[in-house]
Design a protein around this motif. Sequence first.
Motif, PDB file in Angstrom:
ATOM      1  N   HIS A 157       0.853  -1.182   0.000  1.00  0.00           N
ATOM      2  CA  HIS A 157       0.000   0.000   0.000  1.00  0.00           C
ATOM      3  C   HIS A 157       0.895   1.240   0.000  1.00  0.00           C
ATOM      4  O   HIS A 157       2.106   1.142   0.226  1.00  0.00           O
ATOM      5  CB  HIS A 157      -0.924   0.023   1.228  1.00  0.00           C
TER       6      HIS A 157
ATOM      7  N   LEU B 280      -2.237   6.937   5.331  1.00  0.00           N
ATOM      8  CA  LEU B 280      -2.523   5.899   4.340  1.00  0.00           C
ATOM      9  C   LEU B 280      -3.349   6.491   3.202  1.00  0.00           C
ATOM     10  O   LEU B 280      -4.400   7.098   3.436  1.00  0.00           O
ATOM     11  CB  LEU B 280      -3.296   4.750   4.994  1.00  0.00           C
TER      12      LEU B 280
ATOM     13  N   ASN C  88      -5.974   6.084   0.981  1.00  0.00           N
ATOM     14  CA  ASN C  88      -6.998   5.104   1.319  1.00  0.00           C
ATOM     15  C   ASN C  88      -8.129   4.952   0.309  1.00  0.00           C
ATOM     16  O   ASN C  88      -9.245   4.570   0.663  1.00  0.00           O
ATOM     17  CB  ASN C  88      -7.601   5.451   2.686  1.00  0.00           C
TER      18      ASN C  88
ATOM     19  N   TYR D  72      -8.352   2.656  -1.916  1.00  0.00           N
ATOM     20  CA  TYR D  72      -8.623   1.230  -2.100  1.00  0.00           C
ATOM     21  C   TYR D  72      -8.519   0.422  -0.817  1.00  0.00           C
ATOM     22  O   TYR D  72      -8.703  -0.797  -0.839  1.00  0.00           O
ATOM     23  CB  TYR D  72      -7.671   0.650  -3.157  1.00  0.00           C
ATOM     24  N   ALA D  73      -8.207   1.034   0.292  1.00  0.00           N
ATOM     25  CA  ALA D  73      -8.109   0.300   1.562  1.00  0.00           C
ATOM     26  C   ALA D  73      -8.165   1.285   2.716  1.00  0.00           C
ATOM     27  O   ALA D  73      -7.695   2.423   2.593  1.00  0.00           O
ATOM     28  CB  ALA D  73      -6.811  -0.499   1.615  1.00  0.00           C
TER      29      ALA D  73
ATOM     30  N   TYR E 260      -8.840  -3.836   9.115  1.00  0.00           N
ATOM     31  CA  TYR E 260      -8.513  -3.533   7.716  1.00  0.00           C
ATOM     32  C   TYR E 260      -9.720  -3.841   6.841  1.00  0.00           C
ATOM     33  O   TYR E 260     -10.330  -4.917   6.955  1.00  0.00           O
ATOM     34  CB  TYR E 260      -7.318  -4.377   7.263  1.00  0.00           C
TER      35      TYR E 260
ATOM     36  N   SER F  26     -11.315  -3.250   2.605  1.00  0.00           N
ATOM     37  CA  SER F  26     -11.039  -2.814   1.239  1.00  0.00           C
ATOM     38  C   SER F  26     -12.217  -3.160   0.355  1.00  0.00           C
ATOM     39  O   SER F  26     -12.845  -4.220   0.530  1.00  0.00           O
ATOM     40  CB  SER F  26      -9.778  -3.506   0.692  1.00  0.00           C
TER      41      SER F  26
ATOM     42  N   ARG G 137      -6.355  -6.279  -5.903  1.00  0.00           N
ATOM     43  CA  ARG G 137      -6.258  -4.947  -5.288  1.00  0.00           C
ATOM     44  C   ARG G 137      -4.919  -4.302  -5.623  1.00  0.00           C
ATOM     45  O   ARG G 137      -4.844  -3.121  -5.979  1.00  0.00           O
ATOM     46  CB  ARG G 137      -6.428  -5.072  -3.774  1.00  0.00           C
TER      47      ARG G 137
ATOM     48  N   MET H 283      -4.385  -0.856  -7.871  1.00  0.00           N
ATOM     49  CA  MET H 283      -3.669   0.331  -7.382  1.00  0.00           C
ATOM     50  C   MET H 283      -2.563   0.734  -8.352  1.00  0.00           C
ATOM     51  O   MET H 283      -2.417   1.910  -8.700  1.00  0.00           O
ATOM     52  CB  MET H 283      -3.116   0.079  -5.987  1.00  0.00           C
TER      53      MET H 283
END
Length: 639
Positions: A204, A252, A254, A256-257, A265, A267, A275, A279
Amino acid sequence: MTVERVNAIGPAALQRVLDGRWAAVRDDVRAQMGGIRLHPDPDLGTSEHRDLVADWMRRLAESRRPHTGFDPAYGGEGDVGGVVTAFQMLGYGDLSLLVKAGVQWGLFGGAVQVLGTSRHHDKYLKQIMDGDLPGCFAMTETGHGSDVQNLGTTATYDPATEEFEIHTPDAAARKDYIGNAARDGRMAVVFAQLITGGASHGVHALLVPIRSEEGSALPGVTISDCGRKAGLNGVDNGRLIFDRVRVPREALLNRYAEVAPDGTYTSPIENETRRFFTMLGTLVRGRISVAGGAGSATQKALAIAIRYGETRRQFSDPATGEEVVVLDYLAHQRKLLPALATTYALHFAQEELVSAMHAVQAFGAEPDEAAQRTLETKAAGIKAVGTWHATATIQACREACGGAGYLAENLLPQLKADTDVFTTFEGDNTVLLQLVAKGLLSEYGARVKKLGPLGMARFVGEQVAGSVVERTGAPAMIGQVRHRDLLDRGYHRALLVDREDHLLAALARRLRKALTPGADQFGIFNAAQDHLLRAARAHVDRIVFDAFAAAVERTGDAAVKRLLDQVCHLYALSVIESERAWFVEHGRFTAARSRAVTTAVNELCAALRPHARALVDGFGIPEDWLACPLLGTDMLVRG
């Protein structure tokens, strides 16, 4: 086969076609930056070169051109294609400026835009657009470049403090070759393995401050300079090491998560691999920009070499006693004109690619996963082929200018040095072509699965027939194409499509063995890598040809269309000539037909020779960005 002689065409008419959809953007860049001599003194030291590029960056920010690619809600104009076209134009000037601008507004700013949400946009986007917050894109590590999924840097969440701890666990996890890191960057988008509650959720991106406003490294951050490079020394590439650096949960990116305060957590994309690639796919703009910059550098090199070739004289013509300009020699034409044709083809392919990106990444557009995947595959292929073409063509241009081309003051050595790394950054070209081939195999498998019983029977029969031709050399296709005119664009496409389809089908047959239980999947795949790369290259050759042919067809000026048609013929036949062995080995050509292709290329070079200057002037490169002694009369010595 008869090559038509085309009347002279002015470069302005060609430029109108080449400037394409974003002609106004190109004109703006020419007007705003074209008068600045973007040629650093070859003897300039690294620090001075960085100072100069930093000053150009300020001018670029003041022009507000970088703002155009950002969300209108934050002061941008939402013109993603326009901003990539503008950066591409900088490739005619100093490539250090292009790369540093690409890092700041394309990679760093682009990551915040597409991976972040309003909490990041509200806080940072205006500063990034204005150039007030210089940033880095910290993905590559010393031990992991292409294999991003296995990066070593960690981002471990601590629910007690609601912070992430960014850490470099070993030397291999050091962030390396990071643009803007050595001197100017104050914040980095850091890609790391996200860990919550002892579980890893894959790579990430997080925003991590690395310097104070005064320029000092922040606690826990070790910054070092990569030092002098072969080229691009106006870019401050550096290395980053993090020693348990703490950043808030909100750091973060964020989209996608998300990590809740308690460490939970979530997503919208459950599958970790999907995922990850989603990204990365949103960051395709950088890869497309590199392809465009390589194209601009190639065009500049060809403009220099062809202009010089029209004035440099060597050896006497026995009939007249006068020395001959070197561009009149077939060998010189062969060195430059097929490369020029390929450069035109790649220019139009790049234009299509930028238009596709503009549609897929338009602000407010509905996500289209299939279109995004197609864009990523096309971007990977064009970036690979385009940057390899730049390396080969700039070298050919250097040789075509003899000793003068080796002098730093004549720009070609710097173009060589600055573009050399383009073949490995924003994706190593070999890896990118493997990605293209894997995408093609997936599509191929999906098509085969959709065939009904009758379609499957026909498909198997075609595969068997193809295998027989390959084993026996039976002239299956020769009878169909023997009498086709070598200047028939439909014939060119048929040959390119046939090569692409055959290579892909044969590759699928080879790799099918990997699906059997207990098969050595790595060994089978590794043994077929050469085939994999050839199939991918054949696909890119075909889509580039299609882009060029489409550009010819939509050209309204009849005289320009006739000229571009010949340039398109030269591109196609140059590709076919380079693959003559394949066409002969697979029964597509007789030996005589193979020789005829070479004759056709020679005749096209001769026919295009009178138009060479107009073809390079049509790129519309600002004269101040071409100015060098080699193109002045003081360099036109004899001997």
